[in-house]
Scaffold this motif. Structure first.
Motif, PDB file in Angstrom:
ATOM      1  N   ALA A  45      43.664 -29.814   7.621  1.00 57.98           N
ATOM      2  CA  ALA A  45      44.429 -28.619   7.321  1.00 57.98           C
ATOM      3  C   ALA A  45      45.829 -28.671   7.903  1.00 57.98           C
ATOM      4  O   ALA A  45      46.048 -29.223   8.968  1.00 57.98           O
ATOM      5  CB  ALA A  45      43.689 -27.405   7.874  1.00 57.98           C
ATOM      6  N   ALA A  46      46.771 -28.084   7.165  1.00 59.12           N
ATOM      7  CA  ALA A  46      48.118 -27.876   7.670  1.00 59.12           C
ATOM      8  C   ALA A  46      48.139 -26.488   8.303  1.00 59.12           C
ATOM      9  O   ALA A  46      47.742 -25.514   7.682  1.00 59.12           O
ATOM     10  CB  ALA A  46      49.126 -27.967   6.536  1.00 59.12           C
ATOM     11  N   LEU A  47      48.566 -26.412   9.563  1.00 60.09           N
ATOM     12  CA  LEU A  47      48.569 -25.147  10.303  1.00 60.09           C
ATOM     13  C   LEU A  47      49.921 -24.937  10.967  1.00 60.09           C
ATOM     14  O   LEU A  47      50.625 -25.901  11.278  1.00 60.09           O
ATOM     15  CB  LEU A  47      47.503 -25.174  11.406  1.00 60.09           C
ATOM     16  N   THR A  48      50.253 -23.683  11.204  1.00 59.69           N
ATOM     17  CA  THR A  48      51.392 -23.335  12.040  1.00 59.69           C
ATOM     18  C   THR A  48      50.823 -22.658  13.270  1.00 59.69           C
ATOM     19  O   THR A  48      50.113 -21.660  13.158  1.00 59.69           O
ATOM     20  CB  THR A  48      52.359 -22.394  11.300  1.00 59.69           C
ATOM     21  N   LEU A  49      51.104 -23.239  14.439  1.00 61.34           N
ATOM     22  CA  LEU A  49      50.502 -22.765  15.686  1.00 61.34           C
ATOM     23  C   LEU A  49      51.547 -22.557  16.774  1.00 61.34           C
ATOM     24  O   LEU A  49      52.504 -23.331  16.866  1.00 61.34           O
ATOM     25  CB  LEU A  49      49.508 -23.806  16.218  1.00 61.34           C
ATOM     26  N   PRO A  50      51.334 -21.573  17.652  1.00 58.49           N
ATOM     27  CA  PRO A  50      52.124 -21.533  18.881  1.00 58.49           C
ATOM     28  C   PRO A  50      51.672 -22.718  19.738  1.00 58.49           C
ATOM     29  O   PRO A  50      50.479 -23.043  19.765  1.00 58.49           O
ATOM     30  CB  PRO A  50      51.749 -20.194  19.509  1.00 58.49           C
ATOM     31  N   LEU A  51      52.615 -23.380  20.396  1.00 58.12           N
ATOM     32  CA  LEU A  51      52.303 -24.607  21.130  1.00 58.12           C
ATOM     33  C   LEU A  51      52.383 -24.410  22.634  1.00 58.12           C
ATOM     34  O   LEU A  51      53.353 -23.859  23.156  1.00 58.12           O
ATOM     35  CB  LEU A  51      53.256 -25.723  20.720  1.00 58.12           C
ATOM     36  N   PHE A  52      51.360 -24.891  23.308  1.00 57.27           N
ATOM     37  CA  PHE A  52      51.320 -24.927  24.766  1.00 57.27           C
ATOM     38  C   PHE A  52      51.613 -26.372  25.141  1.00 57.27           C
ATOM     39  O   PHE A  52      50.762 -27.243  25.003  1.00 57.27           O
ATOM     40  CB  PHE A  52      49.949 -24.487  25.251  1.00 57.27           C
ATOM     41  N   ASP A  53      52.864 -26.635  25.580  1.00 54.86           N
ATOM     42  CA  ASP A  53      53.307 -27.996  25.900  1.00 54.86           C
ATOM     43  C   ASP A  53      52.797 -28.424  27.263  1.00 54.86           C
ATOM     44  O   ASP A  53      53.229 -27.898  28.282  1.00 54.86           O
ATOM     45  CB  ASP A  53      54.832 -28.062  25.938  1.00 54.86           C
TER      46      ASP A  53
ATOM     47  N   PRO B  47      44.156 -19.426  16.744  1.00 58.13           N
ATOM     48  CA  PRO B  47      44.178 -20.500  17.742  1.00 58.13           C
ATOM     49  C   PRO B  47      45.595 -20.776  18.241  1.00 58.13           C
ATOM     50  O   PRO B  47      46.569 -20.206  17.748  1.00 58.13           O
ATOM     51  CB  PRO B  47      43.638 -21.696  16.966  1.00 58.13           C
ATOM     52  N   LEU B  48      45.688 -21.673  19.193  1.00 62.33           N
ATOM     53  CA  LEU B  48      46.961 -22.195  19.672  1.00 62.33           C
ATOM     54  C   LEU B  48      46.852 -23.709  19.668  1.00 62.33           C
ATOM     55  O   LEU B  48      45.761 -24.262  19.496  1.00 62.33           O
ATOM     56  CB  LEU B  48      47.287 -21.662  21.072  1.00 62.33           C
ATOM     57  N   GLY B  49      47.971 -24.366  19.833  1.00 61.47           N
ATOM     58  CA  GLY B  49      47.987 -25.825  19.872  1.00 61.47           C
ATOM     59  C   GLY B  49      48.271 -26.319  21.267  1.00 61.47           C
ATOM     60  O   GLY B  49      49.298 -25.984  21.846  1.00 61.47           O
ATOM     61  N   MET B  50      47.347 -27.085  21.832  1.00 66.28           N
ATOM     62  CA  MET B  50      47.559 -27.726  23.138  1.00 66.28           C
ATOM     63  C   MET B  50      48.233 -29.067  22.839  1.00 66.28           C
ATOM     64  O   MET B  50      47.580 -29.990  22.348  1.00 66.28           O
ATOM     65  CB  MET B  50      46.230 -27.948  23.849  1.00 66.28           C
ATOM     66  N   LEU B  51      49.530 -29.137  23.093  1.00 65.41           N
ATOM     67  CA  LEU B  51      50.315 -30.314  22.727  1.00 65.41           C
ATOM     68  C   LEU B  51      50.439 -31.258  23.907  1.00 65.41           C
ATOM     69  O   LEU B  51      50.951 -30.897  24.964  1.00 65.41           O
ATOM     70  CB  LEU B  51      51.707 -29.878  22.256  1.00 65.41           C
ATOM     71  N   SER B  52      49.944 -32.484  23.732  1.00 63.26           N
ATOM     72  CA  SER B  52      50.070 -33.525  24.755  1.00 63.26           C
ATOM     73  C   SER B  52      51.301 -34.370  24.443  1.00 63.26           C
ATOM     74  O   SER B  52      52.110 -34.001  23.626  1.00 63.26           O
ATOM     75  CB  SER B  52      48.861 -34.448  24.787  1.00 63.26           C
ATOM     76  N   ALA B  53      51.359 -35.504  25.047  1.00 66.75           N
ATOM     77  CA  ALA B  53      52.485 -36.410  24.847  1.00 66.75           C
ATOM     78  C   ALA B  53      52.460 -37.035  23.453  1.00 66.75           C
ATOM     79  O   ALA B  53      51.423 -37.112  22.804  1.00 66.75           O
ATOM     80  CB  ALA B  53      52.441 -37.515  25.909  1.00 66.75           C
TER      81      ALA B  53
ATOM     82  N   SER C 253      58.599 -28.919  14.825  1.00 67.67           N
ATOM     83  CA  SER C 253      58.488 -27.751  15.698  1.00 67.67           C
ATOM     84  C   SER C 253      59.835 -27.050  15.796  1.00 67.67           C
ATOM     85  O   SER C 253      60.869 -27.620  15.471  1.00 67.67           O
ATOM     86  CB  SER C 253      57.982 -28.146  17.080  1.00 67.67           C
ATOM     87  N   TRP C 254      59.807 -25.806  16.258  1.00 69.30           N
ATOM     88  CA  TRP C 254      61.003 -25.001  16.424  1.00 69.30           C
ATOM     89  C   TRP C 254      60.726 -23.952  17.492  1.00 69.30           C
ATOM     90  O   TRP C 254      59.581 -23.731  17.869  1.00 69.30           O
ATOM     91  CB  TRP C 254      61.414 -24.350  15.100  1.00 69.30           C
ATOM     92  N   ILE C 255      61.782 -23.324  17.964  1.00 71.06           N
ATOM     93  CA  ILE C 255      61.660 -22.266  18.963  1.00 71.06           C
ATOM     94  C   ILE C 255      61.559 -20.934  18.215  1.00 71.06           C
ATOM     95  O   ILE C 255      62.405 -20.617  17.373  1.00 71.06           O
ATOM     96  CB  ILE C 255      62.865 -22.253  19.931  1.00 71.06           C
ATOM     97  N   ALA C 256      60.521 -20.176  18.504  1.00 70.09           N
ATOM     98  CA  ALA C 256      60.314 -18.884  17.854  1.00 70.09           C
ATOM     99  C   ALA C 256      61.363 -17.889  18.351  1.00 70.09           C
ATOM    100  O   ALA C 256      61.610 -17.799  19.555  1.00 70.09           O
ATOM    101  CB  ALA C 256      58.911 -18.352  18.153  1.00 70.09           C
TER     102      ALA C 256
ATOM    103  N   VAL D 113      56.866 -23.294  18.484  1.00 70.01           N
ATOM    104  CA  VAL D 113      55.885 -23.166  17.411  1.00 70.01           C
ATOM    105  C   VAL D 113      55.948 -24.456  16.615  1.00 70.01           C
ATOM    106  O   VAL D 113      57.013 -25.072  16.499  1.00 70.01           O
ATOM    107  CB  VAL D 113      56.213 -21.952  16.510  1.00 70.01           C
ATOM    108  N   GLY D 114      54.812 -24.882  16.066  1.00 71.58           N
ATOM    109  CA  GLY D 114      54.820 -26.136  15.334  1.00 71.58           C
ATOM    110  C   GLY D 114      53.988 -26.131  14.077  1.00 71.58           C
ATOM    111  O   GLY D 114      52.994 -25.415  13.974  1.00 71.58           O
ATOM    112  N   ALA D 115      54.437 -26.940  13.132  1.00 73.65           N
ATOM    113  CA  ALA D 115      53.647 -27.229  11.936  1.00 73.65           C
ATOM    114  C   ALA D 115      52.835 -28.472  12.278  1.00 73.65           C
ATOM    115  O   ALA D 115      53.396 -29.512  12.636  1.00 73.65           O
ATOM    116  CB  ALA D 115      54.552 -27.482  10.734  1.00 73.65           C
ATOM    117  N   VAL D 116      51.525 -28.358  12.224  1.00 71.84           N
ATOM    118  CA  VAL D 116      50.641 -29.463  12.597  1.00 71.84           C
ATOM    119  C   VAL D 116      49.693 -29.775  11.450  1.00 71.84           C
ATOM    120  O   VAL D 116      49.473 -28.952  10.562  1.00 71.84           O
ATOM    121  CB  VAL D 116      49.823 -29.139  13.877  1.00 71.84           C
TER     122      VAL D 116
END
Length: 150
Positions: free
Chosen positions: A38-46, A80-86, A121-124, A132-135
């Motif tokens: 799936a293509a999702l747009t999520l708030p990202l936790f970097d 959901p949210l996105g847990m973004l790693s490296a 990704s972009w800044i909300a 926020v990111g398109a994943v």
């Protein structure tokens, strides 16, 4: 203890000792991730130093305003949210528990769901710098050799 130094030295072809850095391969391996999910747009936790895996549960202490806003959004919408790693990979996470402390900080529990690749990704706006990111999600390869088989 000198016996523990064996982790830092590797024996190379001619029997001489060399540091691991000197024995690095000349060519980098390429990893291709096939995204068919799936293509999702999520708030990202970097969190570049953290990795959340599918089905894994983890707790976090949230104090930054942008991440407190993100958790409030997830709780309000059930999203959901996105847990973004490296390196632009991460895991879709479901918020399973929140405890608000008297000063507004949060104790949060999440559970990993699906792995993802960050497409952009972009800044909300008006969100204290929340990213926020398109994943696009992807599944683990069922035909990949397991670590136990190696």
């Amino acid at each position: 203890d000198e016996e523990d130094d064996d982790d830092e030295i590797e024996e190379v072809g001619d029997g001489k000792e060399a540091s691991l850095d000197a024995a690095k391969p000349q060519q980098q391996a390429t990893v291709t991730i096939v995204t068919s999910g799936a293509a999702l747009t999520l708030p990202l936790f970097d969190l570049p130093s953290e990795v959340l895996f599918p089905t894994a549960a983890r707790g976090y202490h949230i104090f930054e305003p942008r991440y407190r806003l993100m958790i409030q959004h997830c709780m309000h919408t059930g999203g959901p949210l996105g847990m973004l790693s490296a390196k632009g990979v991460g895991c879709v996470a479901e918020v399973t528990g929140v405890a608000e402390l008297p000063d507004g900080r949060l104790q949060v529990e999440v559970v990993g769901r699906d792995r993802f690749v960050l497409e952009r990704s972009w800044i909300a706006p008006f969100a204290f710098g929340l990213r926020v990111g398109a994943v696009r999600t992807y599944a683990d390869r069922p035909d990949a050799p397991s670590a136990a088989a190696a």
